[in-house]
Design a protein around this motif. Structure first.
Motif, PDB file in Angstrom:
ATOM      1  N   GLU A 244       0.803  -1.223   0.000  1.00 14.54           N
ATOM      2  CA  GLU A 244       0.000   0.000   0.000  1.00 14.54           C
ATOM      3  C   GLU A 244       0.837   1.276   0.000  1.00 14.54           C
ATOM      4  OE1 GLU A 244      -2.178  -0.395   3.511  1.00 14.54           O
ATOM      5  OE2 GLU A 244      -4.119  -0.178   2.570  1.00 14.54           O
ATOM      6  N   MET A 245       1.940   1.300  -0.745  1.00 12.97           N
ATOM      7  CA  MET A 245       2.801   2.486  -0.668  1.00 12.97           C
ATOM      8  C   MET A 245       2.800   3.242  -1.982  1.00 12.97           C
ATOM      9  SD  MET A 245       4.079   2.739   2.346  1.00 12.97           S
ATOM     10  CE  MET A 245       5.476   3.821   2.157  1.00 12.97           C
ATOM     11  N   GLY A 246       1.644   3.290  -2.635  1.00 15.64           N
ATOM     12  CA  GLY A 246       1.598   3.933  -3.939  1.00 15.64           C
ATOM     13  C   GLY A 246       2.323   3.075  -4.966  1.00 15.64           C
ATOM     14  N   ASP A 247       2.759   1.898  -4.539  1.00 19.03           N
ATOM     15  CA  ASP A 247       3.481   0.997  -5.426  1.00 19.03           C
ATOM     16  C   ASP A 247       2.499  -0.093  -5.841  1.00 19.03           C
ATOM     17  OD1 ASP A 247       4.887  -1.036  -6.509  1.00 19.03           O
ATOM     18  OD2 ASP A 247       6.377  -1.182  -4.915  1.00 19.03           O
ATOM     19  N   GLU A 248       2.065  -0.040  -7.092  1.00 22.16           N
ATOM     20  CA  GLU A 248       1.042  -1.012  -7.487  1.00 22.16           C
ATOM     21  C   GLU A 248       1.631  -2.252  -8.119  1.00 22.16           C
ATOM     22  OE1 GLU A 248      -1.517   1.499  -9.715  1.00 22.16           O
ATOM     23  OE2 GLU A 248      -2.034   2.582  -7.875  1.00 22.16           O
ATOM     24  N   LYS A 249       2.938  -2.416  -7.999  1.00 19.82           N
ATOM     25  CA  LYS A 249       3.561  -3.524  -8.729  1.00 19.82           C
ATOM     26  C   LYS A 249       3.856  -4.736  -7.847  1.00 19.82           C
ATOM     27  CE  LYS A 249       6.012  -0.625 -12.055  1.00 19.82           C
ATOM     28  NZ  LYS A 249       6.204   0.654 -11.363  1.00 19.82           N
ATOM     29  N   HIS A 250       3.633  -4.603  -6.549  1.00 25.03           N
ATOM     30  CA  HIS A 250       4.063  -5.685  -5.668  1.00 25.03           C
ATOM     31  C   HIS A 250       2.990  -6.148  -4.688  1.00 25.03           C
ATOM     32  CE1 HIS A 250       8.056  -3.999  -6.803  1.00 25.03           C
ATOM     33  NE2 HIS A 250       8.282  -5.283  -6.923  1.00 25.03           N
ATOM     34  N   ASN A 251       3.091  -7.425  -4.357  1.00 24.89           N
ATOM     35  CA  ASN A 251       2.367  -7.947  -3.208  1.00 24.89           C
ATOM     36  C   ASN A 251       3.323  -7.960  -2.028  1.00 24.89           C
ATOM     37  OD1 ASN A 251      -0.318  -8.734  -3.700  1.00 24.89           O
ATOM     38  ND2 ASN A 251       0.360 -10.505  -4.902  1.00 24.89           N
ATOM     39  N   LEU A 252       2.769  -7.755  -0.853  1.00 26.84           N
ATOM     40  CA  LEU A 252       3.559  -7.900   0.365  1.00 26.84           C
ATOM     41  C   LEU A 252       3.197  -9.247   0.983  1.00 26.84           C
ATOM     42  CD1 LEU A 252       5.280  -6.732   2.756  1.00 26.84           C
ATOM     43  CD2 LEU A 252       3.135  -5.768   3.632  1.00 26.84           C
ATOM     44  N   VAL A 253       4.196 -10.089   1.187  1.00 27.75           N
ATOM     45  CA  VAL A 253       3.970 -11.393   1.819  1.00 27.75           C
ATOM     46  C   VAL A 253       4.492 -11.316   3.253  1.00 27.75           C
ATOM     47  CG1 VAL A 253       4.539 -13.858   1.748  1.00 27.75           C
ATOM     48  CG2 VAL A 253       4.270 -12.579  -0.384  1.00 27.75           C
ATOM     49  N   CYS A 254       3.641 -11.599   4.215  1.00 22.73           N
ATOM     50  CA  CYS A 254       4.051 -11.551   5.632  1.00 22.73           C
ATOM     51  C   CYS A 254       3.911 -12.947   6.220  1.00 22.73           C
ATOM     52  CB  CYS A 254       3.139 -10.628   6.426  1.00 22.73           C
ATOM     53  SG  CYS A 254       3.148  -8.948   5.835  1.00 22.73           S
ATOM     54  N   VAL A 255       4.941 -13.384   6.900  1.00 19.51           N
ATOM     55  CA  VAL A 255       4.900 -14.734   7.481  1.00 19.51           C
ATOM     56  C   VAL A 255       5.301 -14.683   8.944  1.00 19.51           C
ATOM     57  CG1 VAL A 255       5.793 -17.092   7.342  1.00 19.51           C
ATOM     58  CG2 VAL A 255       5.479 -15.764   5.262  1.00 19.51           C
ATOM     59  N   GLY A 256       4.514 -15.338   9.784  1.00 22.02           N
ATOM     60  CA  GLY A 256       4.837 -15.394  11.213  1.00 22.02           C
ATOM     61  C   GLY A 256       4.606 -16.787  11.738  1.00 22.02           C
ATOM     62  N   GLY A 257       4.899 -16.970  12.983  1.00 20.78           N
ATOM     63  CA  GLY A 257       4.719 -18.286  13.627  1.00 20.78           C
ATOM     64  C   GLY A 257       5.503 -18.360  14.912  1.00 20.78           C
ATOM     65  N   PRO A 258       6.818 -18.110  14.836  1.00 15.78           N
ATOM     66  CA  PRO A 258       7.605 -18.260  16.064  1.00 15.78           C
ATOM     67  C   PRO A 258       7.124 -17.315  17.164  1.00 15.78           C
ATOM     68  CG  PRO A 258       9.033 -18.089  14.146  1.00 15.78           C
ATOM     69  CD  PRO A 258       7.642 -17.811  13.672  1.00 15.78           C
ATOM     70  N   GLU A 259       7.006 -17.869  18.360  1.00 14.51           N
ATOM     71  CA  GLU A 259       6.593 -17.068  19.524  1.00 14.51           C
ATOM     72  C   GLU A 259       7.501 -17.401  20.694  1.00 14.51           C
ATOM     73  OE1 GLU A 259       2.540 -17.933  20.506  1.00 14.51           O
ATOM     74  OE2 GLU A 259       1.779 -17.071  18.648  1.00 14.51           O
ATOM     75  N   VAL A 260       7.783 -16.415  21.513  1.00 13.04           N
ATOM     76  CA  VAL A 260       8.607 -16.649  22.699  1.00 13.04           C
ATOM     77  C   VAL A 260       7.860 -16.073  23.899  1.00 13.04           C
ATOM     78  CG1 VAL A 260      10.798 -16.132  23.833  1.00 13.04           C
ATOM     79  CG2 VAL A 260      10.742 -16.536  21.355  1.00 13.04           C
ATOM     80  N   ALA A 261       7.632 -16.921  24.925  1.00 12.30           N
ATOM     81  CA  ALA A 261       6.962 -16.434  26.144  1.00 12.30           C
ATOM     82  C   ALA A 261       7.976 -15.658  26.968  1.00 12.30           C
ATOM     83  CB  ALA A 261       6.428 -17.611  26.944  1.00 12.30           C
ATOM     84  N   ILE A 262       7.520 -14.548  27.563  1.00 12.25           N
ATOM     85  CA  ILE A 262       8.438 -13.814  28.442  1.00 12.25           C
ATOM     86  C   ILE A 262       7.898 -13.860  29.867  1.00 12.25           C
ATOM     87  CG2 ILE A 262       9.508 -12.305  26.729  1.00 12.25           C
ATOM     88  CD1 ILE A 262       7.525 -10.141  27.455  1.00 12.25           C
ATOM     89  N   ASN A 263       8.818 -13.882  30.826  1.00 13.03           N
ATOM     90  CA  ASN A 263       8.388 -14.031  32.221  1.00 13.03           C
ATOM     91  C   ASN A 263       7.737 -12.770  32.736  1.00 13.03           C
ATOM     92  OD1 ASN A 263       9.294 -16.590  32.408  1.00 13.03           O
ATOM     93  ND2 ASN A 263      11.381 -15.947  32.938  1.00 13.03           N
ATOM     94  N   ASP A 264       8.385 -11.673  32.496  1.00 16.37           N
ATOM     95  CA  ASP A 264       7.904 -10.423  33.049  1.00 16.37           C
ATOM     96  C   ASP A 264       7.514  -9.534  31.871  1.00 16.37           C
ATOM     97  OD1 ASP A 264       7.480  -7.989  34.108  1.00 16.37           O
ATOM     98  OD2 ASP A 264       9.326  -7.913  35.278  1.00 16.37           O
ATOM     99  N   ARG A 265       6.240  -9.135  31.823  1.00 17.06           N
ATOM    100  CA  ARG A 265       5.770  -8.397  30.654  1.00 17.06           C
ATOM    101  C   ARG A 265       6.510  -7.075  30.506  1.00 17.06           C
ATOM    102  NH1 ARG A 265       0.352  -7.556  29.669  1.00 17.06           N
ATOM    103  NH2 ARG A 265       1.161  -7.696  27.587  1.00 17.06           N
ATOM    104  N   GLU A 266       7.040  -6.575  31.617  1.00 18.33           N
ATOM    105  CA  GLU A 266       7.738  -5.300  31.507  1.00 18.33           C
ATOM    106  C   GLU A 266       9.092  -5.466  30.814  1.00 18.33           C
ATOM    107  OE1 GLU A 266       7.721  -2.822  34.893  1.00 18.33           O
ATOM    108  OE2 GLU A 266       5.613  -3.209  35.332  1.00 18.33           O
ATOM    109  N   GLU A 267       9.488  -6.741  30.638  1.00 14.25           N
ATOM    110  CA  GLU A 267      10.756  -7.004  29.941  1.00 14.25           C
ATOM    111  C   GLU A 267      10.686  -6.571  28.479  1.00 14.25           C
ATOM    112  OE1 GLU A 267      11.704 -11.125  29.534  1.00 14.25           O
ATOM    113  OE2 GLU A 267      12.183 -11.271  31.658  1.00 14.25           O
ATOM    114  N   TYR A 268       9.477  -6.586  27.915  1.00 13.87           N
ATOM    115  CA  TYR A 268       9.357  -6.379  26.469  1.00 13.87           C
ATOM    116  C   TYR A 268       9.497  -4.903  26.089  1.00 13.87           C
ATOM    117  CZ  TYR A 268       7.532  -6.134  21.780  1.00 13.87           C
ATOM    118  OH  TYR A 268       7.401  -5.878  20.435  1.00 13.87           O
ATOM    119  N   LEU A 269      10.327  -4.648  25.125  1.00  8.63           N
ATOM    120  CA  LEU A 269      10.440  -3.290  24.601  1.00  8.63           C
ATOM    121  C   LEU A 269      10.237  -3.352  23.093  1.00  8.63           C
ATOM    122  CD1 LEU A 269      13.559  -1.850  26.468  1.00  8.63           C
ATOM    123  CD2 LEU A 269      11.169  -1.257  26.830  1.00  8.63           C
TER     124      LEU A 269
END
Ligand SMILES: Cc1cc2nc3c(=O)[nH]c(=O)nc-3n(C[C@H](O)[C@H](O)[C@H](O)COP(=O)(O)OP(=O)(O)OC[C@H]3O[C@@H](n4cnc5c(N)ncnc54)[C@H](O)[C@@H]3O)c2cc1C
Length: 457
Positions: free
Chosen positions: A331-356
């Motif tokens: 969606e960047m005014g660029d009509e020539k490309h598809n954006l492919v997004c891939v996710g899956g890996p997750e990591v649990a954190i002990n203390d939520r304040e750890e995340y930045l």
């Protein structure tokens, strides 16, 4: 190390002006958090009640999970339905499913009222399965959807599936056999590990851009009743009998009610001066998980897609991550490309304040995502994929993986619309509408989303 760079944030208007709270303030409804939950809550409150609402955001609008997800819109739970039936019973699970499905209309309502033209690609949401356990668990869920009157599509199973003889007769009306080629075509893969698919309604959206645009609309439409303060961290909320005080550092906010749309309970103390202590133990049980994603551009020669791949190692009943992919025009005014997004890996954190937010993206994870893409989606050995985007976001999981929507039982001046639980776009919007109903004084029937005193820990 790679930096946290999300395509959704990249597409926001970086020249947009924002305001910081610079005085004490009085309002009817204070909303904490300017992600999809906060913006949807404000939208429905402003549209369906006469109250004034102010959003307080500690960072920037839509820079939390809303700016770091996969952008896949689905009306599902991130927990097997048969487990929800065990916990809440069939009737409440049915109602909750119907509630989520009906939220497609709410999303359309926001989009239409705000007169948006941002990309909202409706696609088939395809889930692919590779072993009998995954297939049986999903068939159990399809049976519940069927009973709930949602008319789910039949599961397609390849006619030579290794587990064909083990499929229970009781589920015969819920699946049909097709060729292996058809299964692989639907999953856009040559990888023969996948034996079955289910197809549902889905869409792809940049939920951060959606929030930015809806917020802009609300600010214009309700100049006397709505405002957003960014870079304004609410440190503490003090709940009184009929009102609430918010401690924003140098300034104090007085409101009649406060709605937490914080994803979890980040860096916020809740003091209930009017009654029992608001259950800290429960609050601390919102578990933080960091979800990682990579994105790249490919030629614009395929339709939009939203595909989840349950590989041999993924067991939805045991919380194992699966890989998911979205594809939509960039969606960047660029009509020539598809954006492919891939996710899956997750990591649990002990203390939520750890995340930045600005933590680097660990080296191993893009390698894992790349290996998955090469194995399943884009196996061309001569093609080295150039990832323009690598990002991560925090998911707040409630103990029972159901979003928390409603008033705190110990003091109803506090309300919640939170708990990311992996799938959060549609549930946040549904939550926004429900909070507006509660604040308008409607008596709603009990639901699995209600905050409970005896919440499972
Ligand atoms: C990697 C990843 C992939 C995902 N993929 C999908 C998907 O494909 N589909 C889907 O439906 N969902 C997905 N999700 C989940 C979805 O993004 C979230 O459920 C949804 O965005 C949550 O919105 P929210 O408004 O509740 O939270 P957020 O967007 O996190 O907003 C909460 C806001 O509250 C603010 N805040 C917190 N505490 C305070 C405080 N004390 N004072 C002031 N402000 C505060 C935060 O700064 C933040 O901006 C994904 C999430 C991740 C991380």
């Amino acid at each position: 190390m790679k930096i946290n760079k999300s395509p959704w944030i990249h597409q926001l208007d970086h020249t947009r002006k924002s305001s910081v709270l610079s005085t004490d303030l009085d309002t009817d409804i204070a909303i904490i958090g300017a992600g999809i939950a906060g913006i949807s809550t404000a939208f429905f409150l402003l549209k369906y009640t006469k109250y004034r609402a102010v959003i307080f955001e500690q960072g920037k609008l839509a820079h939390g999970a809303t700016g770091h997800n996969a952008g896949q819109v689905v009306a599902r739970f991130e927990r097997p339905l048969y487990e929800l039936v065990e916990e809440f019973g069939l009737e409440k699970t049915k109602k909750a499913l119907q509630d989520l499905r009906s939220s497609w209309v709410l999303l359309d309502e926001m989009y239409t009222d705000a007169n948006l033209s941002i990309l909202f690609s409706r696609v088939s949401g395809v889930r692919g399965f590779s072993d009998l356990n995954q297939v049986l668990g999903t068939l159990k869920d399809l049976e519940i959807e069927h009973i709930a009157g949602l008319n789910p599509n039949k599961m397609l199973i390849q006619d030579k599936a290794p587990f064909r003889g083990l499929l229970p007769k009781a589920y015969e009306n819920l699946f049909e056999f097709v060729s292996h080629e058809e299964i692989l075509k639907k999953l856009e893969t040559d990888n023969k590990d996948f034996h079955a698919v289910v197809i549902d309604q889905a869409a792809c959206i940049n939920s951060a851009l959606f929030c930015q645009e809806v917020a802009g609309y609300l600010l214009k439409k309700f100049p006397d009743r709505f405002f957003i303060y960014e870079n304004t961290h609410i440190i503490k909320t003090v709940l009184k009998q009929n009102h609430v005080l918010l401690d924003a550092g140098k300034h104090t906010v007085h409101a009649h009610k406060v709605v937490l749309c914080t994803n979890g309970f980040e860096k916020l103390d809740i003091l209930n001066e009017s009654g029992l202590e608001v259950d800290k133990r429960f609050h601390h049980n919102v578990i933080g998980k960091v979800g990682y994603m990579s994105g790249y551009l490919e030629n614009l020669n395929k339709a939009g897609a939203a595909i989840a791949y349950y590989t041999k190692d993924s067991d939805p009943a045991h919380d194992d991550p699966y890989y998911y992919l979205t594809r939509r025009p960039h969606e960047m005014g660029d009509e020539k490309h598809n954006l492919v997004c891939v996710g899956g890996p997750e990591v649990a954190i002990n203390d939520r304040e750890e995340y930045l937010n600005d933590y680097d993206y660990p080296d191993k994870i893009p390698g894992d995502i790349d290996a998955f893409i090469k194995k399943v989606y884009d196996p061309d050995p001569n093609r080295k994929i150039d990832y323009q985007f690598t990002w991560h976001g925090l998911m707040g999981y409630t103990p029972n993986r159901v979003r928390l929507i409603g008033a705190e039982p110990k003091n109803s001046v506090l309300l919640y619309n939170l708990g990311c639980n992996g799938i959060g776009i549609i549930p946040s919007i549904f939550g926004g509408r429900k909070i507006a109903r509660i604040i308008a004084g409607e008596k709603l029937e009990e639901s699995i989303f209600d905050p409970r005193v005896d919440a499972k820990s």
